[in-house]
Design an enzyme around this catalytic site. Structure first.
Site, PDB file in Angstrom:
ATOM      1  N   THR A  17       0.817  -1.216   0.000  1.00  0.00           N
ATOM      2  CA  THR A  17       0.000   0.000   0.000  1.00  0.00           C
ATOM      3  C   THR A  17       0.848   1.262   0.000  1.00  0.00           C
ATOM      4  O   THR A  17       0.470   2.269  -0.601  1.00  0.00           O
ATOM      5  CB  THR A  17      -0.919  -0.012   1.244  1.00  0.00           C
ATOM      6  OG1 THR A  17      -1.797  -1.122   1.127  1.00  0.00           O
ATOM      7  CG2 THR A  17      -1.736   1.259   1.357  1.00  0.00           C
ATOM      8  N   ASP A  65       1.075  -6.459  -4.376  1.00  0.00           N
ATOM      9  CA  ASP A  65       0.314  -6.417  -3.134  1.00  0.00           C
ATOM     10  C   ASP A  65       0.817  -7.636  -2.368  1.00  0.00           C
ATOM     11  O   ASP A  65       0.844  -8.749  -2.913  1.00  0.00           O
ATOM     12  CB  ASP A  65      -1.180  -6.548  -3.477  1.00  0.00           C
ATOM     13  CG  ASP A  65      -2.067  -6.393  -2.257  1.00  0.00           C
ATOM     14  OD1 ASP A  65      -1.814  -7.099  -1.251  1.00  0.00           O
ATOM     15  OD2 ASP A  65      -2.985  -5.582  -2.294  1.00  0.00           O
ATOM     16  N   SER A  66       1.210  -7.453  -1.131  1.00  0.00           N
ATOM     17  CA  SER A  66       1.887  -8.562  -0.448  1.00  0.00           C
ATOM     18  C   SER A  66       0.961  -9.744  -0.195  1.00  0.00           C
ATOM     19  O   SER A  66       1.413 -10.815   0.203  1.00  0.00           O
ATOM     20  CB  SER A  66       2.528  -8.101   0.858  1.00  0.00           C
ATOM     21  OG  SER A  66       1.572  -7.971   1.874  1.00  0.00           O
ATOM     22  N   ASP A  98       0.150  -6.876   4.622  1.00  0.00           N
ATOM     23  CA  ASP A  98      -0.642  -8.100   4.815  1.00  0.00           C
ATOM     24  C   ASP A  98       0.219  -9.311   5.166  1.00  0.00           C
ATOM     25  O   ASP A  98      -0.142 -10.101   6.037  1.00  0.00           O
ATOM     26  CB  ASP A  98      -1.485  -8.396   3.563  1.00  0.00           C
ATOM     27  CG  ASP A  98      -2.706  -7.485   3.478  1.00  0.00           C
ATOM     28  OD1 ASP A  98      -3.096  -6.925   4.520  1.00  0.00           O
ATOM     29  OD2 ASP A  98      -3.255  -7.329   2.375  1.00  0.00           O
TER      30      ASP A  98
END
Ligand code: ASN
Length: 348
Positions: A17, A65-66, A98
């Site tokens: 993010t 995005d992890s 995340d």
């Protein structure tokens, strides 16, 4: 080898993010992150900018995005760091929140004995969002990444520095999203003071010299399962997972202080798996505290079945440690012994 304080820091950007921007499909990793980070840091008051160490920038080839991270990403990241870390006074990994605790734990097992700071940070809000936590986290993490007294993998969020192998994401939205339930923070930011509690760091004896272990994890996620017990879970259900020939390790999340249902079939399924040389470990579903297998009769079956205690480990640390041990050509007894041993302060 002691490192030079004039060496730069490295920022390694992986996604998350912190670097995201609005797109037609929702938030996604944006471009030009280095320039955006340098611009954001330049808005800090001059005396705080002056306290920041200079840094170089790198990015992973796939910004993600992890929530899409896989074990192969962890081994790639560790290899990249292992190849270049000597050129830097410290390393800061920008990562999605995340799965940041998973990556942190995994890096700790791969880069054992690292002799300088390896700090992970990210943010709950994108860098350019109003009221974002990103700049605060960046500044704090950069300060920690330049402290020679920090010689381990740590996660820095909301002014707290947590041991990487002890941290967990604890909140879905709050900026204070991470916690380290069974270990006090390694450092804390108070106002503009960045405090490192050196006595809580890995002891010199425990840290030792760098002894990196860098097996390729690609595809190995199939080999370690994670089973959380629920009331009434059948032995048959557990057997479906454990009897799979691909499975070499299992994390079982049991009740309270180390209990499982008094079910002889369940005990037999666990014993069958350990008898086949699979490494089966137990931790509690309670986030705080440790397990003590055999304290209650309801837990003694775990002992009898050859299940190894994960003590007070987090699920993230227990699973990544299982993966790390399964990924290496080790004897079964060595795997058990190493799981029992605190390698990087991940367990008591
Ligand atoms: N989904 C994001 C990630 O893990 C969440 C964040 O970074 N705050 O990449």
């Amino acid at each position: 080898m002691p490192h030079s304080h004039n060496a730069p820091l490295l920022i390694l950007y992986t996604g998350g993010t912190i670097g995201m921007v609005e797109t037609d499909n929702g938030l996604a990793p944006g471009d030009d992150m280095e320039a955006r980070v340098r611009r954001a840091l330049a808005t800090l008051p001059p005396q705080r900018q002056a306290q920041l160490h200079h840094f170089e920038w790198r990015e992973t080839s796939r910004l993600i995005d992890s929530s899409s991270a896989r074990p192969g990403d962890w081994s790639n990241l560790a290899r990249e760091i292992a190849e270049c870390y000597r050129d830097y006074a410290g390393i800061l990994v920008l990562h999605g929140t995340d799965t940041m605790a998973w990556t942190a734990a995994s890096l700790a097992f791969q880069l054992q004995g690292i002799d300088r700071p390896l700090v992970l940070t990210g943010s709950m809000q994108p860098l350019e969002a109003a009221d974002s936590d990103a700049l605060y986290n960046l500044e704090t993490a950069l300060r920690y990444a330049a402290m020679p007294g920090l010689q381990e993998v740590a996660l820095c969020m909301n002014g707290q520095l947590l041991r990487g192998s002890r941290a967990r994401k604890w909140h879905t939205t709050d900026r204070n999203a991470f916690s380290s339930p069974n270990l006090a923070p390694l450092g804390e930011r108070k106002g503009d003071d960045i405090v490192l509690f050196e006595s809580r760091g890995l002891e010199a004896s425990q840290r030792g010299a760098p002894r990196f272990e860098l097996p390729d994890y690609t595809g190995l996620e199939e080999r370690v399962v994670r089973i959380t017990l629920w009331p009434g879970i059948s032995a048959h259900r557990v057997e479906q997972w454990l009897s799979d020939p691909l499975v070499a390790g299992a994390l079982i999340e049991v009740w309270g202080g180390g209990n499982i249902p008094e079910d002889i079939e369940m005990a037999a399924v666990l014993a069958e798996a350990t008898g086949q040389g699979k490494l089966v470990v137990a931790i509690s579903q309670c986030p705080y505290g440790t397990i003590k297998i055999g304290h209650y009769a309801a837990g003694q079956m775990l002992n009898a079945a050859g299940v190894v205690s994960g003590d007070d480990m987090t699920p993230e640390a227990a699973w990544t440690k299982l993966l790390h041990l399964v990924a290496q050509p080790l004897e079964e007894t060595d795997r058990q012994r190493l799981f029992h041993t605190s390698l990087v302060g991940e367990r008591n």
